[in-house]
Design a protein around this motif. Structure first.
Motif, short mmCIF file in Angstrom:
data_model
loop_
_atom_site.label_atom_id
_atom_site.label_comp_id
_atom_site.label_asym_id
_atom_site.label_seq_id
_atom_site.Cartn_x
_atom_site.Cartn_y
_atom_site.Cartn_z
N PRO A 1 59.77 56.07 90.45
CA PRO A 1 59.52 54.63 90.60
C PRO A 1 58.08 54.33 90.15
N TYR A 2 57.91 53.25 89.41
CA TYR A 2 56.58 52.85 88.96
C TYR A 2 56.36 51.37 89.26
N ALA B 1 62.71 47.04 77.91
CA ALA B 1 62.59 45.75 78.60
C ALA B 1 62.22 45.96 80.07
N GLN B 2 62.81 46.95 80.72
CA GLN B 2 62.47 47.26 82.11
C GLN B 2 61.00 47.69 82.21
N ALA C 1 60.23 49.65 88.93
CA ALA C 1 61.32 50.18 88.12
C ALA C 1 61.29 51.70 88.13
N PHE C 2 62.47 52.31 88.08
CA PHE C 2 62.59 53.75 87.88
C PHE C 2 62.49 53.99 86.38
N LEU C 3 61.46 54.71 85.95
CA LEU C 3 61.20 54.91 84.53
C LEU C 3 60.97 56.38 84.22
N ALA D 1 56.42 55.69 81.12
CA ALA D 1 55.46 55.00 82.00
C ALA D 1 54.05 55.54 81.83
N ASN D 2 53.91 56.81 81.51
CA ASN D 2 52.58 57.40 81.39
C ASN D 2 51.85 57.02 80.10
N THR D 3 52.49 56.22 79.25
CA THR D 3 51.81 55.77 78.03
C THR D 3 50.87 54.61 78.31
N VAL D 4 50.93 54.04 79.52
CA VAL D 4 50.03 52.93 79.89
C VAL D 4 49.29 53.28 81.16
#
Length: 308
Positions: free
Chosen positions: A167-168, A225-226, A237-239, A244-247
């Motif tokens: 989750p992020y 989109a999520q 969101a679960f990513l 997610a680690n690109t930002v």
């Protein structure tokens, strides 16, 4: 038939397989209006209607099915000519079309493939990051990275890598909501998720599988989109960690308590896998995945680059 344009057969084949002029335009890199115009010209040339067109897409007519059978035989013959006549199986030159899931293709594979092409200037790679499975049986691509392991005996399949999802949320979102100290606290959050009944594979992770009582406030068939919605700070969101680690503004929640992993499989039809250019890309992708296992599992923040 003197004016018959055989190039239109490639467009016909793509639309017949995708059952959509829009999806075919993405696969071929041709705008949709050009595809429609070329299809109409093909129908004029053979004096038969090939598709029934409606809001659901393009469906083959009886004439379309007959033409498809012949065009697929022609495609098989062309593939054989490439391998046998032009010694394609030994040459590091030519085109490779690689299918992949949307997020993995766009955010992980793409920069690695650019390096591969720089190292092999005579090989052209066409990456198809799609929110659906690529159909190798219908020759949509030469190889693919998928969430499901194919069962077709005519395919060569290898496990590429595992990856982790968490989750992020942004710091702003977390500051506005009650502290999250246990998994049960997640049930009171505002969630972003997939459209559950439109999953293209059972291997796609959705909240319905994990927290069935949760009703997300925003859903999309696109993981990108999520990802963008979560960055807006309005929900969680679960990513995939590799996405997610690109930002910097997304923070993993309860990373020590949640273990959700999935697997990517690398697959190609037997005849395409034997091509030298496909072999060298195949081995490169395996090296890239092995080198980045920590990154894909969320243990490292930076991509590791591999010499193609």
């Amino acid at each position: 038939m003197n004016s018959f344009n055989w190039d239109n057969l490639k467009i016909f084949l793509a639309v017949a397989r995708a059952q959509s002029a829009l999806e075919a335009s993405v696969l071929l890199g041709i705008d949709q209006s050009t595809i429609s115009r070329r299809l109409h010209q093909l129908e004029k040339d053979i004096a038969s209607r090939l598709f029934d067109r409606n809001s659901q897409g393009h469906r083959l007519t009886a004439a379309g099915h007959r033409l498809l059978e012949h065009v697929e035989k022609l495609e098989t013959s062309i593939t054989a000519i490439e391998s046998e006549v032009f010694n394609d199986s030994m040459s590091l030159t030519g085109d490779i079309r690689l299918g992949a899931t949307e997020g993995f293709g766009s955010y992980f594979l793409s920069p690695h493939l650019a390096r591969f092409c720089a190292r092999h200037p005579n090989i052209s790679v066409e990456l198809l990051p799609m929110p659906r499975n690529i159909n190798l049986s219908k020759r949509e691509a030469d190889a693919s990275v998928s969430l499901e392991r194919p069962t077709n005996d005519q395919f060569v399949t290898s496990k590429l890598c595992d990856y982790r999802l968490l989750p992020y949320a942004t710091a702003e979102y977390l500051d506005r909501h009650a502290p999250i100290t246990t998994v049960s606290d997640l049930e009171r959050q505002r969630w972003i998720d997939y459209v559950d009944d439109l999953k293209f594979t059972n291997q796609q992770f959705t909240l319905h599988d994990w927290l069935p009582g949760i009703k997300p406030f925003f859903c999309s068939t696109s993981v990108i989109a999520q990802f963008q919605a979560a960055q807006a700070g309005v929900g969680m969101a679960f990513l995939p960690c590799f996405l997610a680690n690109t930002v910097q503004n997304l923070i993993p929640v309860l990373p020590d308590d949640i273990q959700v992993t999935r697997t990517f499989w690398l697959t190609a039809p037997e005849d395409r896998r034997e091509l030298a250019r496909v072999k060298v890309l195949w081995e490169y992708l395996r090296k890239v995945a092995d080198a980045n296992q920590g990154y894909l599992m969320g243990a490292e923040k930076h991509i590791r680059w591999v010499t193609p």
